[in-house]
Design a protein around this motif. Structure first.
Motif, PDB file in Angstrom:
ATOM      1  N   LEU A   1      51.824  48.146  33.180  1.00  0.00           N
ATOM      2  CA  LEU A   1      51.005  46.971  32.894  1.00  0.00           C
ATOM      3  C   LEU A   1      51.318  45.837  33.874  1.00  0.00           C
ATOM      4  O   LEU A   1      50.459  45.034  34.232  1.00  0.00           O
TER       5      LEU A   1
ATOM      6  N   LYS B   1      47.608  41.360  28.110  1.00  0.00           N
ATOM      7  CA  LYS B   1      46.769  42.083  29.065  1.00  0.00           C
ATOM      8  C   LYS B   1      45.321  42.163  28.563  1.00  0.00           C
ATOM      9  O   LYS B   1      44.384  42.138  29.352  1.00  0.00           O
TER      10      LYS B   1
ATOM     11  N   PHE C   1      43.502  48.550  35.497  1.00  0.00           N
ATOM     12  CA  PHE C   1      44.893  48.744  35.917  1.00  0.00           C
ATOM     13  C   PHE C   1      44.953  49.406  37.289  1.00  0.00           C
ATOM     14  O   PHE C   1      44.138  50.267  37.616  1.00  0.00           O
TER      15      PHE C   1
ATOM     16  N   LEU D   1      53.069  42.424  25.940  1.00  0.00           N
ATOM     17  CA  LEU D   1      52.360  42.605  27.214  1.00  0.00           C
ATOM     18  C   LEU D   1      50.975  43.190  26.988  1.00  0.00           C
ATOM     19  O   LEU D   1      50.005  42.794  27.637  1.00  0.00           O
ATOM     20  N   GLN D   2      50.870  44.129  26.047  1.00  0.00           N
ATOM     21  CA  GLN D   2      49.557  44.730  25.761  1.00  0.00           C
ATOM     22  C   GLN D   2      48.584  43.670  25.258  1.00  0.00           C
ATOM     23  O   GLN D   2      47.429  43.622  25.665  1.00  0.00           O
TER      24      GLN D   2
ATOM     25  N   THR E   1      43.729  40.321  32.138  1.00  0.00           N
ATOM     26  CA  THR E   1      44.145  41.556  32.795  1.00  0.00           C
ATOM     27  C   THR E   1      45.093  41.301  33.963  1.00  0.00           C
ATOM     28  O   THR E   1      45.859  42.175  34.337  1.00  0.00           O
ATOM     29  N   GLU E   2      45.032  40.134  34.553  1.00  0.00           N
ATOM     30  CA  GLU E   2      45.916  39.878  35.691  1.00  0.00           C
ATOM     31  C   GLU E   2      47.278  39.374  35.244  1.00  0.00           C
ATOM     32  O   GLU E   2      48.204  39.239  36.034  1.00  0.00           O
ATOM     33  N   LEU E   3      47.397  39.057  33.976  1.00  0.00           N
ATOM     34  CA  LEU E   3      48.638  38.528  33.413  1.00  0.00           C
ATOM     35  C   LEU E   3      49.087  37.230  34.087  1.00  0.00           C
ATOM     36  O   LEU E   3      50.274  36.908  34.104  1.00  0.00           O
TER      37      LEU E   3
ATOM     38  N   THR F   1      41.925  49.046  30.453  1.00  0.00           N
ATOM     39  CA  THR F   1      42.815  49.874  31.274  1.00  0.00           C
ATOM     40  C   THR F   1      42.168  50.283  32.594  1.00  0.00           C
ATOM     41  O   THR F   1      42.873  50.606  33.542  1.00  0.00           O
TER      42      THR F   1
END
Lengths: 381, 330, 647
Positions: free
Chosen positions: B153, B100, B325, B96-97, B104-106, B322
């Motif tokens: 996340l 991301k 987030f 996931l990191q 960033t929006e996954l 980050t």
């Protein structure tokens, strides 16, 4: 990850030679992985499959997916095919297999993890032998007295022995249960004493001690007639004050033996600030805590004097001085009831903090914060 | 103990970049044995390159993303460490990191996988508030951090998850102010990061009432003569604690409680001047793990000096990522 | 009169007991002389190096040379291995003593053997005894042990731990060595004041600090000329009991003149040997000491191609033709050098030897070896079979100038039958009469003490000082095995039963402090002397030293090695790696197959098991690792002593 392994910069030629030498091993490893993966994908749960995982895990004990598969095999095996050895037998077999791996890889989480899984499965079957596990972990800690996993595993085993023992004790009799638990915890307490005697720097043992002391004290309190079965231990544990005195005596020897040892001082800080002790002291006589602080201050100052004499430039001992600041702060608080960090800062303490900046420059920032009242010199809770 | 001049070696940026790129090329036996760490290794490599501002030119984005998705375990609904390996919380957070960082929006995850992975992570939380690593029950504050961080996340934190997790963490605090892997366990610097980091994610840092005590414990991890950090009292220093300790201090706003210059010097002496990479101690074998955390440590010390990306001590990811987030507020 | 001896029996050495399968090179050369001494005359026409005498140094030399590809011919004029450091049976010793007194054992004199009682009262089997002529102990951290491992010779041997060192002071034994050397015992010993504890700890810390650390370096330089006891008083305020222990028992120094750097090195040797293989500093080899180890190296040498022949002596050598002639009529061309043990000097070399040794200082070592019918378990740790007893200078009624050092070994070590023990004592006192008195006096002290302890008449023997009151007020006996002071007035009525008593004097040119080994020069060491009339083809080695440990042995072997090959850089530079790896895999498979066997660690050193510190790369990679949390694998020793562990 590589730890503590000296770097060898291989020449190009040596690298090639190593790769060449590795080739066969790589092929074998890859073929075996492939084989085990396909068995897993086909959901084959057989004795043969189990053996393949053994070989693979011996090559790579961190292959967690294979551990998972092994657990699935063990729970799904048709044991009636080999009537001599049932599920419990195979689980015990695995404990042996794990032992051989732990000898080589004592710090691999996955091996420890599989071990506790096996044990819980044996618990379900009512066939676990926690005492044996206890022997295992004692042996391991004998060989590396600060292994993190070892201590954790010891606590885990002890917890389970306690659980098992209390189940056996009469459910209605609270005192009976306490008695069973006491015996276990007292043995653990003695074990920490033994480890500390071997090496006062063994903070793992001091830590465990700090956890055991309140437990044992409360267990004694819950007994109907506490001093019957463990008279000499009860001498220590009859009141928080007697515990404190006993521990302070012990830690004093530690301080004298090595004034630079972090573990000893951390434990002393606990002794001097633990509510259990303070409340008992003040309950027995007003100002008792204060006079104890003054006594301890005297001891540390004496030691600091000796250390100063030994130092080439007559410097204070770092830990002694840190402790002097703490104790003087605690005394200030007791005497004046000050709560604001700034109010604790007598000129004397300020001077000590300035000295600390000189002799312990790594932590200069902290001392400056303390001098400015931004950080407290004593625990705030 | 005298204040001596600290000699600071130069940073071997190009060598480190090469070292990371070359990770895949020397396929020794040991390399094959480390498949179970590959997803984490990739995260360490990506992070290290990002810190050195050379991710895009060094690693092809599509290859990285393809690898991550090739590790998807559809049965469990999470990411494994390598194709066909079982899903685990450790590799899932790393996956996931990485995603991301690139997205960033996954959105790249797709709604189906997203739902599955959320269910996977949530399903690992136990009644005690702790998380287990996978269905086989290993528990540890590491996994609490992994769980909370993953859900953060994914922007999926809820009070039902956060509150028991935080309660569990606080049970792991010891008399020395520091944290262990489980309630009753000895304090350990890496565990402090997972606990303090998790509390930060959960917006519950105020629960650490006496941060002087914890800060003192952390600052005592710096030892002489090396200036490096150890993980527990009376142990040897190791580069990876540069991250675990300094990030925790940074979260507590107490970075100045240690000698950053000496730490910087220590990390740099652990570089392999010939082949690049960083090891645990001077002259020791290098690896991607220590390389990543050594560089992350340097970034926390002074990212501008090295023209590094600024790193977020809570997530161990660049702040530029980050800051996007949605932070959980309790 | 001694009984007429039969054909002397040869004891089997470990090298012979162990089958050769555990050590299989691709081609096994004929183990000439080892399994079966070669009777036929030599078939060899030429060799590179001829070594005479199968003593420890010579055997190590033979192995090191032949593993480097040098053709070695190794002979001995005796019919047993070991030369001056041999391990002999009682019958062999009887013969040996006679030969000494006939002047046929060079560098030995004044041999006496006493076997009380006739065949009716003193029954024993000669072959049950393996008595070392120069007994030694091995520190766990020492160059010989490293070499045993590196050369794989340890596989032929078996080791046992030794942890008890007793020191005699104020007419009393105290067993404080296991007590005061480790932090543990300093911590728990209630007889020490806090200040003494602190001083001892400061000293321990100091000694384990790196010698290059500036402050320590300075202190060492300043004290290089001062005596160790003065140093310990002035720098660490230590008192006599601690000093005696540190200097004579831990350090095994032999007299009061020992200078600070030497003594500190010796104390450090002990301390850094702790916890290498377990909680003990010293190991002893089973079935005998240097005699066993030299055979191990001979065996290794044989595997590498050395030709062995016992009962063979050199009778002539012609430096021009380089032809050596032997007593069996054979001759061999020597391409390089001849190494001659000082106990095997041929007649034709005697005058040259006398000439070059004339300027050297000679030292005497007087030994008294007693076999008693008592296992002396009282002096040993549980599960051990050996102990050390030291009598510091001026501790005996004879007012000894030099310390008396004693190794005690019982049946458990295989040197004598169960229920008995051998007391090997020696001194470096140069006045031979005094030396003998010192040794006898030390024997008497040990005998009295032993009988005192094993007395059954406890009521008479103990008084109130032997008890402490427990918290509940019940008296608790302090230490039943104490060699206690309160018992010192107890006079035993019985005498110890003796199987055999043996005394002799040995001469050597090696200084008891080994200074002429560590700083060898042509002026002080016979090895470096040149024999010009033999075109420098001949090198004399040294007689064994008075040193109780194996220190200096490798130094001597290297000295000769360097003189032969020009450098010692490739000394045992042999790659046994592949073999080792296979071994590990084998062991691993084996261990898994038998995971349930319980075996305690400690009683025998780890090297007996799997081979120490064999870090394969796989091991290195996998020994610790995890994602977010790193476990601290920050100790440089093996975690859990993984390789040594047997559960």
């Amino acid at each position: 990850m590589q730890h503590g392994i000296k770097r060898i910069n291989l020449s190009e030629e040596a690298k090639r030679a190593k790769l060449e030498k590795d080739k066969a091993k790589i092929v074998e490893y890859k073929q075996l992985s492939e084989k085990v993966f396909s068995l897993r994908d086909d959901e084959v749960y057989s004795f043969d499959a189990l053996k393949y995982t053994s070989v693979l895990l011996k090559m790579n004990p961190e292959f967690y997916t294979i551990w998972n598969y092994r657990r699935d095999i063990l729970t799904n095996l048709k044991y009636e095919q080999e009537p001599d050895n049932d599920y419990a037998w195979w689980l015990s077999y695995d404990l042996g297999f794990l032992m051989s791996l732990l000898k080589k890889f004592p710090k691999v989480y996955w091996i420890w993890n599989h071990r506790s899984w096996c044990l819980f499965e044996l618990v379900k079957l009512g066939k676990v032998n926690w005492q044996y596990e206890f022997g295992v972990v004692s042996k391991l800690l004998e060989l590396d007295s600060r292994n993190f996993h070892g201590w954790q595993y010891r606590r885990f085993v002890v917890e389970n022995i306690e659980l098992e023992s209390t189940k056996k004790a009469a459910p209605t009799n609270k005192s009976d249960e306490s008695s069973v638990l006491l015996e276990i915890d007292i043995n653990e307490f003695k074990y920490t004493t033994e480890k500390i005697s071997k090496n006062i720097s063994n903070f793992s043992a001091w830590h465990n001690r700090s956890k055991l002391i309140p437990k044992i004290y409360h267990l004694f309190q819950a007994l109907d007639s506490p001093n019957e079965k463990y008279p000499e231990v009860f001498e220590i544990f009859k009141s928080p004050q007697s515990i404190l005195n006993h521990e302070l005596e012990l830690i004093k020897t530690g301080m004298y033996m090595d004034a630079d040892d972090t573990s000893v001082w951390l434990y002393l800080y606990w002794l001097l600030t633990e509510k259990l002790f303070i409340d008992d002291l003040n309950k027995s006589k007003k100002g008792r805590y204060l006079s104890l602080l003054k006594e301890e201050l005297h001891i540390v100052e004496e030691l600091n004097k000796l250390e100063k004499d030994d130092h080439v430039e007559n410097w204070d001992n770092c830990w002694c001085l840190k402790t002097i600041v703490l104790i003087k702060g605690l005394i200030e608080k007791e005497e004046k009831g000050a709560t604001n960090p700034r109010d604790l800062l007598t000129n004397d303490i300020k001077n000590h903090l300035r000295t600390l900046i000189k002799i312990d420059p790594l932590r200069k920032g902290k001392y400056l914060d303390q001098l400015e009242g931004k950080a407290s010199i004593i625990p705030t809770i | 103990m005298t204040d001596t001049e600290v000699e600071i070696l130069p940073l071997l940026r190009e060598k480190h970049i090469n070292y990371i790129i070359e990770q895949d090329s020397h396929r020794s036996y040991e390399y094959w044995l480390s498949e179970h760490l590959r997803m984490n290794g990739l995260y360490w490599g990506v992070t290290a390159l990002l810190i050195m501002k050379s991710l895009d030119e060094s690693l092809p984005r599509s290859e990285v993303i393809d690898f991550v998705f090739s590790c998807w375990d559809s049965k469990a609904g999470g990411f494994g460490a390598f194709p066909r390996h079982d899903a685990h919380l450790l590799s899932t957070l790393s996956a996931l990191q990485i995603l991301k960082i690139y997205d960033t929006e996954l959105t790249i995850l797709g709604s189906e996988k997203r739902e599955q992975v959320v269910a996977f992570v949530k399903g690992l939380q136990l009644p005690s508030g702790c998380f287990q690593g996978d269905r086989f029950g290993e528990v540890d504050t590491r996994f609490v951090y992994n769980g909370l961080s993953s859900l953060s996340l994914l922007d999926e934190l809820t009070p039902e998850i956060v509150d028991p997790a935080v309660k569990f963490i606080m049970e792991c605090q010891n008399f020395d102010g520091s944290f262990g892997m489980l309630p009753g366990a000895e304090s350990h610097a890496a565990q402090v990061f997972t606990c303090v980091g998790a509390l930060a994610i959960a917006d519950k840092l105020h629960l650490i009432e006496d941060d002087t005590k914890l800060g003192s414990w952390l600052s005592e991890r710096q030892v002489l003569p090396s200036g490096g950090f150890n993980g527990r009292p009376e142990k040897l220093p190791d580069v990876c604690y540069s991250w675990w300790v300094l990030s925790s201090l940074s979260i507590l706003n107490k970075k100045h409680w240690v000698d950053l210059e000496k730490l910087e010097a220590f990390i740099l002496t652990c570089q392999d001047s010939k082949d690049g990479g960083i090891g645990d101690r001077p002259d020791n074998q290098t690896d991607i793990y220590h390389t990543c955390f050594g560089l992350a440590g340097l970034s926390l010390i002074d990212h501008e000096k090295y023209n590094f990306t600024e790193i977020d001590p809570v997530y161990c990811m660049p702040t530029e990522v980050t800051k996007t987030f949605k932070k959980w507020k309790s | 009169m001694m009984p007429p001896y039969q054909r002397t029996e040869r004891r089997k050495s470990m090298a012979e007991r162990r089958p050769s399968v555990s050590y299989t090179p691709p081609v096994i050369p004929h183990l000439a002389g080892l399994e079966k001494p070669q009777e036929l005359s030599l078939k060899l026409e030429e060799c590179d190096v001829l070594i005479m005498g199968t003593g420890l140094v010579e055997s190590i030399l033979a192995a090191s040379l032949s593993w480097q590809g040098v053709q070695v011919l190794h002979i001995d004029n005796k019919n047993y291995y070991g030369d001056s450091s041999s391990t002999l049976t009682i019958e062999q010793l009887k013969k040996w003593c006679m030969e000494v007194n006939q002047g046929r054992m060079q560098h030995f004199q004044d041999a006496q053997i006493y076997v009380p009682g006739g065949k009716t009262t003193n029954k024993f089997k000669s072959k049950d005894y393996g008595i070392d002529l120069t007994p030694k102990i091995m520190f766990c951290k020492s160059d010989l042990l490293s070499l045993l491992i590196k050369s794989r010779v340890y596989k032929y041997l078996e080791f046992q731990s030794l942890s008890n060192f007793h020191v005699f002071e104020n007419d009393d034994f105290s067993q404080k060595i296991t007590t005061q050397t480790s932090k543990e015992d300093i911590f728990t010993d209630k007889s020490l004041s806090l200040i003494t504890k602190r001083n001892l700890m400061k000293f321990l810390k100091f000694i384990l600090t790196d010698n290059k650390e500036p402050q320590k370096k300075k202190v060492l330089q300043e004290s290089s000329k001062s005596r160790i006891s003065d140093f310990l008083v002035s720098q660490f305020s230590l008192e006599k009991p601690q000093i005696n222990e540190l200097v004579y028992s831990i350090g095994l120094c032999i007299n009061e003149d020992t200078k600070t750097p030497e003594a500190l090195a010796k104390i450090k040797r002990f301390l850094s040997s702790f916890d290498v293989y377990g909680n003990f500093p010293v190991m002893v080899s089973k079935y005998g000491g240097p005699g066993e180890i030299s055979q191990g190296f001979c065996r290794s040498a044989a595997v590498a191609g050395t030709v062995y022949k016992l009962n063979t002596a050199l009778v002539d050598y012609d430096p021009k033709s380089k032809i050596a002639k032997f007593n069996d009529g054979s001759h061999v061309k020597i391409n390089e050098k001849i190494v001659v043990s000082p106990s095997q000097i041929p007649k034709f070399l005697q005058s040259s030897y006398n000439e070059i040794t004339a300027p050297l200082k000679q030292y005497s070592i007087t030994r008294l070896i007693t076999v008693v019918r008592r296992d002396c378990k009282e002096w040993m740790s549980e599960q051990e079979s050996s102990a050390i007893v030291v009598f510091p200078p001026h501790s005996l009624p004879t007012n000894n100038d030099q310390s008396v050092q004693v190794i005690i070994q019982n049946g458990g070590t295989g040197v004598c039958p169960e229920g008995q023990s051998i007391w090997f004592s020696h001194t470096s006192e140069q006045d031979l009469n005094r030396a003998k008195q010192d040794l006898e006096s030390a024997y008497g002290k040990m005998e009295t003490s032993l009988l005192r302890e094993s007395t059954s008449d406890l009521d008479e023997a103990f008084d109130d000082h032997d008890f402490v009151l427990s918290a509940q007020g019940t008296p608790v006996f302090i230490n039943s095995f104490k060699l206690g002071e309160s018992l010192s007035n107890f006079v035993p009525k019985e005498k110890l039963e003796i199987v055999c008593k043996l005394g002799y004097v040995q001469k050597t040119y090696v200084n008891p402090d080994l200074s002429n080994i560590f700083h060898a020069k042509p002026e002080n060491n016979v090895v470096l002397k040149n024999l010009e009339d033999a075109k420098n083809d001949i090198i004399f080695s040294n007689m064994p030293s008075a040193e109780l440990s194996y220190d200096g042995i490798i130094g001597e072997a290297k000295l000769i090695y360097q003189k032969i090959t020009g450098t010692d850089e490739d000394f045992f530079d042999v790659d046994f790696e592949d073999e080792d790896e296979e071994d590990n895999e084998y062991n691993e498979a084996h261990k898994v197959a038998s995971t349930t066997t319980m075996k305690s660690v400690g009683s025998s050193g780890g090297i007996v098991g799997g081979g120490p510190n064999s870090n394969t790369n796989l091991h290195a990679l996998s020994s610790d690792n995890e994602n977010v949390i790193e476990d601290d694998s920050d100790d440089d020793h093996n975690p859990f002593g993984a390789d040594e562990m047997e559960l």
